[in-house]
Enzyme design. Structure first.
Site, mmCIF file in Angstrom:
data_model
loop_
_atom_site.group_PDB
_atom_site.id
_atom_site.type_symbol
_atom_site.label_atom_id
_atom_site.label_comp_id
_atom_site.label_asym_id
_atom_site.label_seq_id
_atom_site.Cartn_x
_atom_site.Cartn_y
_atom_site.Cartn_z
ATOM 1 N N SER A 262 44.244 34.959 29.287
ATOM 2 C CA SER A 262 44.463 33.723 28.516
ATOM 3 C C SER A 262 44.166 33.931 27.034
ATOM 4 O O SER A 262 44.918 33.464 26.163
ATOM 5 C CB SER A 262 43.613 32.580 29.078
ATOM 6 O OG SER A 262 42.259 32.962 29.183
ATOM 7 N N HIS A 292 43.347 35.090 37.633
ATOM 8 C CA HIS A 292 42.564 34.733 36.430
ATOM 9 C C HIS A 292 41.945 33.351 36.686
ATOM 10 O O HIS A 292 41.198 33.168 37.635
ATOM 11 C CB HIS A 292 43.508 34.805 35.220
ATOM 12 C CG HIS A 292 42.860 34.652 33.881
ATOM 13 N ND1 HIS A 292 41.524 34.876 33.645
ATOM 14 C CD2 HIS A 292 43.386 34.300 32.666
ATOM 15 C CE1 HIS A 292 41.248 34.678 32.371
ATOM 16 N NE2 HIS A 292 42.363 34.306 31.743
ATOM 17 N N HIS A 341 36.062 42.045 39.098
ATOM 18 C CA HIS A 341 36.367 41.805 37.679
ATOM 19 C C HIS A 341 36.935 43.079 37.071
ATOM 20 O O HIS A 341 36.560 44.184 37.469
ATOM 21 C CB HIS A 341 35.116 41.369 36.902
ATOM 22 C CG HIS A 341 35.443 40.670 35.633
ATOM 23 N ND1 HIS A 341 35.658 41.345 34.459
ATOM 24 C CD2 HIS A 341 35.646 39.358 35.358
ATOM 25 C CE1 HIS A 341 35.968 40.472 33.516
ATOM 26 N NE2 HIS A 341 35.968 39.260 34.032
ATOM 27 N N ASP A 396 34.039 32.301 38.740
ATOM 28 C CA ASP A 396 34.750 31.333 39.578
ATOM 29 C C ASP A 396 34.125 31.165 40.961
ATOM 30 O O ASP A 396 34.435 30.210 41.672
ATOM 31 C CB ASP A 396 36.218 31.750 39.708
ATOM 32 C CG ASP A 396 36.893 31.806 38.350
ATOM 33 O OD1 ASP A 396 36.764 30.828 37.607
ATOM 34 O OD2 ASP A 396 37.526 32.822 38.022
HETATM 35 N N1 AMX Z 1 39.045 41.095 47.111
HETATM 36 C C1 AMX Z 1 39.820 42.056 47.661
HETATM 37 N N2 AMX Z 1 40.271 43.131 46.998
HETATM 38 C C2 AMX Z 1 39.886 43.256 45.721
HETATM 39 C C3 AMX Z 1 39.046 42.340 45.087
HETATM 40 C C4 AMX Z 1 38.639 41.210 45.820
HETATM 41 N N3 AMX Z 1 37.898 40.239 45.293
HETATM 42 N N4 AMX Z 1 38.844 42.743 43.815
HETATM 43 C C5 AMX Z 1 39.533 43.893 43.662
HETATM 44 N N5 AMX Z 1 40.176 44.200 44.803
HETATM 45 C C6 AMX Z 1 41.098 45.298 45.048
HETATM 46 C C7 AMX Z 1 42.297 45.177 44.121
HETATM 47 O O1 AMX Z 1 43.234 44.221 44.616
HETATM 48 C C8 AMX Z 1 42.815 46.591 44.087
HETATM 49 O O2 AMX Z 1 43.499 46.827 45.306
HETATM 50 P P1 AMX Z 1 44.873 47.698 45.340
HETATM 51 O O3 AMX Z 1 44.494 49.037 44.790
HETATM 52 O O4 AMX Z 1 45.233 47.699 46.778
HETATM 53 O O5 AMX Z 1 45.842 46.973 44.453
HETATM 54 C C9 AMX Z 1 41.515 47.410 44.123
HETATM 55 O O6 AMX Z 1 40.515 46.541 44.686
HETATM 56 C C10 AMX Z 1 41.049 47.881 42.761
HETATM 57 O O7 AMX Z 1 40.950 46.739 41.906
HETATM 58 P P2 AMX Z 1 39.859 46.722 40.728
HETATM 59 O O8 AMX Z 1 40.183 47.838 39.802
HETATM 60 O O9 AMX Z 1 38.503 46.675 41.304
HETATM 61 O O10 AMX Z 1 40.127 45.310 40.052
HETATM 62 P P3 AMX Z 1 41.225 44.913 38.980
HETATM 63 O O11 AMX Z 1 40.707 45.181 37.618
HETATM 64 O O12 AMX Z 1 42.556 45.491 39.307
HETATM 65 O O13 AMX Z 1 41.352 43.342 39.248
HETATM 66 C C11 AMX Z 1 40.577 41.135 39.623
HETATM 67 C C12 AMX Z 1 40.359 42.446 38.839
HETATM 68 C C13 AMX Z 1 39.646 40.087 39.063
HETATM 69 C C14 AMX Z 1 42.013 40.691 39.428
HETATM 70 C C15 AMX Z 1 40.268 41.401 41.113
HETATM 71 O O14 AMX Z 1 38.925 41.781 41.267
HETATM 72 C C16 AMX Z 1 40.594 40.214 41.995
HETATM 73 O O15 AMX Z 1 41.756 40.085 42.413
HETATM 74 N N6 AMX Z 1 39.573 39.325 42.293
HETATM 75 C C17 AMX Z 1 39.813 38.114 43.036
HETATM 76 C C18 AMX Z 1 40.449 37.056 42.141
HETATM 77 C C19 AMX Z 1 39.451 36.523 41.137
HETATM 78 O O16 AMX Z 1 38.326 36.194 41.467
HETATM 79 N N7 AMX Z 1 39.889 36.415 39.894
HETATM 80 C C20 AMX Z 1 39.063 35.802 38.821
HETATM 81 C C21 AMX Z 1 38.560 36.833 37.839
HETATM 82 C C22 AMX Z 1 37.765 36.141 36.729
HETATM 83 C C23 AMX Z 1 38.642 35.298 35.879
HETATM 84 O O17 AMX Z 1 39.541 35.791 35.203
HETATM 85 N N8 AMX Z 1 38.471 33.998 35.887
#
Ligand code: AMX
Length: 459
Positions: A262, A292, A341, A396
């Site tokens: 954002s 996000h 994250h 969140d």
């Molecule tokens: N549950 C399940 N799997 C997860 C996970 C979670 N909470 N967090 C990361 N992973 C997975 C990813 O999907 C990715 O899987 P893939 O290789 O099969 O695609 C793997 O772990 C590696 O990801 P990462 O490098 O640890 O995270 P990222 O930087 O790619 O993504 C985020 C970060 C936040 C998108 C991810 O942790 C996520 O999807 N979390 C859940 C959604 C969430 O809470 N978002 C809010 C974030 C805060 C905000 O912006 N408000």
């Protein structure tokens, strides 16, 4: 190394000053006084040290969403993977200690934080109050906004309504008009007016969306209160503890350095000299994604689903049953919302701040009990997957449960609250982008063929 230390010592510190060191007293005067010095500092940095490298970019980073590539200057806050967020050098507990509250000893007000984010100075209570009055005076919506919101289909997602209404306020942009009429060196003055107007008007827009979708469509202001207190009244909440929660909520959601979607979207769109209304509408569209800001809605949905399924099956809520539920979510190909994250590698201090609020005000709430048990279970489960870089909760994971406790149960609306808050960081930085005359953002993309050719050369 010694040369670097000498340079670093001369660079402006990202630490808030405790008292305004300048004789100018209004927010705009303080900013106007700061601009020439900061422009000169940036020019010097660019001219004398512009060719200093900041590290290599790997193919992984190019394919993997630019993680960790240092490619944007952002001064309002900085995110450390281990420590979490600092706003102008202040941690969340520092802000709670140093920034003025609505009442002495209470949570800091968003107005105080806006002052800090914009000026890097801790405001006095009088300065924060002066800003409250200024924001209230600017809060009148353009005439077409209320009918526009009332005309939206009831089932249009609140974030879609919010982004559309903010974009539609662009008719009022002083910056857009000034672009055609004033010297570009003066554009910051018009950006300032738009940015303060956006801060001032977001709460009423958000409240109108809420009241039209879930209540009687009436919004009642109370301009004798501060920004958050008035927002709570407009939403229809009257509990002073809820006002305090809203102050805390807004402060901790305000800014998370520049790389998040954002903030980055706002900065990117603003770099085209699109005005602050359109720039922030873009930021809101990014915030509406489930990876996000929409994660706050997803978290509560997940917890309520857990609670309903356990009730139906007569299962107790404990570590074993929550682990089963977590594994079922992961096995269905979904993420656990509120966990993980892109930058943080520890429990988010914004989660911790909300947990402290819950321990103080709602220690026996059943949903808080579930959130706490989830916290004991999910990091272990995610760690075992082996691929998740950060198994800890983010902001969140906690916010919905606090809101629910005070009767704010409409979780498909929660991201709008995040959107009211995030404006403070994204637009404070946008002010400095324009004051410093930062250029159009235009990184270089590369083709897969280019990446393959580089990979082959490196062998
Ligand atoms: N549950 C399940 N799997 C997860 C996970 C979670 N909470 N967090 C990361 N992973 C997975 C990813 O999907 C990715 O899987 P893939 O290789 O099969 O695609 C793997 O772990 C590696 O990801 P990462 O490098 O640890 O995270 P990222 O930087 O790619 O993504 C985020 C970060 C936040 C998108 C991810 O942790 C996520 O999807 N979390 C859940 C959604 C969430 O809470 N978002 C809010 C974030 C805060 C905000 O912006 N408000």
């Amino acid at each position: 190394m010694q040369a670097f230390r000498n340079l670093a010592a001369r660079a402006p510190k990202a630490t808030a000053k405790s008292v305004s060191s300048r004789c100018a007293s209004t927010l705009k005067e303080v900013l106007a006084a700061q601009i020439p010095e900061k422009q000169a500092s940036l020019l010097k940095l660019k001219k004398e040290h512009g060719d200093v490298g900041l590290g290599m970019v790997t193919i992984d980073q190019v394919i993997g969403g630019s993680r960790g590539i240092k490619t944007m200057m952002w001064e309002t806050s900085n995110l450390d993977p281990e420590e979490g967020i600092r706003f102008r050098g202040l941690t969340i507990p520092d802000c709670q200690k140093k920034l003025p509250g609505y009442q002495k000893g209470g949570e800091p007000t968003p107005e105080a934080l806006i002052w800090l984010l914009l000026t890097s100075e801790v405001p006095t209570k009088e300065q924060a109050d002066m800003l409250t009055a200024d924001l209230h005076a600017r809060s009148k919506l353009p005439a077409h906004i209320e009918p526009l919101i009332r005309s939206f289909p009831k089932d249009m997602h609140p974030m879609t309504q919010f982004a559309a209404a903010v974009a539609a306020m662009q008719t009022d942009s002083k910056f857009a008009v000034a672009y055609h009429t004033v010297n570009k060196k003066e554009l910051w003055q018009h950006a300032y007016e738009d940015i303060l107007n956006v801060f001032a008007r977001l709460p009423e827009i958000a409240a109108l969306i809420y009241r039209c979708r879930y209540a009687d469509g009436q919004v009642k202001k109370d301009l004798s209160l501060d920004y958050s207190g008035n927002f709570c009244r407009m939403l229809g909440f009257t509990d002073p503890t809820f006002d305090e929660l809203m102050r805390l909520y807004m402060v901790i959601h305000s800014d998370h350095e520049g790389g998040n979607a954002s903030a980055h979207a706002t900065h990117l769109v603003g770099s085209t000299l699109s005005d602050p209304y359109l720039s922030y509408a873009a930021g809101l569209c990014a915030l509406a994604g489930p990876l996000h800001g929409l994660a706050n809605q997803e978290v509560l949905g997940w917890i309520l689903q857990l609670q309903a399924e356990f009730k139906k099956a007569g299962k107790p809520v404990n570590k074993d049953t929550i682990e089963e539920f977590t594994l079922a979510t992961l096995n269905s190909g979904k993420v656990i919302p509120g966990y993980g994250h892109a930058v943080l590698r520890k429990t988010d201090p914004r989660y911790e701040a909300q947990r402290q609020f819950a321990l103080k005000h709602l220690p026996d709430d059943p949903l808080f009990h579930i959130v706490s048990t989830v916290y004991e279970v999910v990091p272990g489960v995610l760690t075992k997957l082996g691929k998740v870089k950060n198994p800890w909760p983010n902001v969140d994971a906690h916010s919905g449960v606090l809101l629910c406790h005070y009767g704010f149960t409409q979780h498909d609306y929660y991201t709008v609250l995040f959107g009211v808050s995030r404006a403070m960081g994204a637009l404070s930085q946008l002010f400095w982008d324009r004051a410093l005359g930062l250029p159009l953002e235009r990184p270089k993309s590369v083709t897969p063929e280019f990446l393959w050719s580089q990979a082959t050369k490196a062998k």
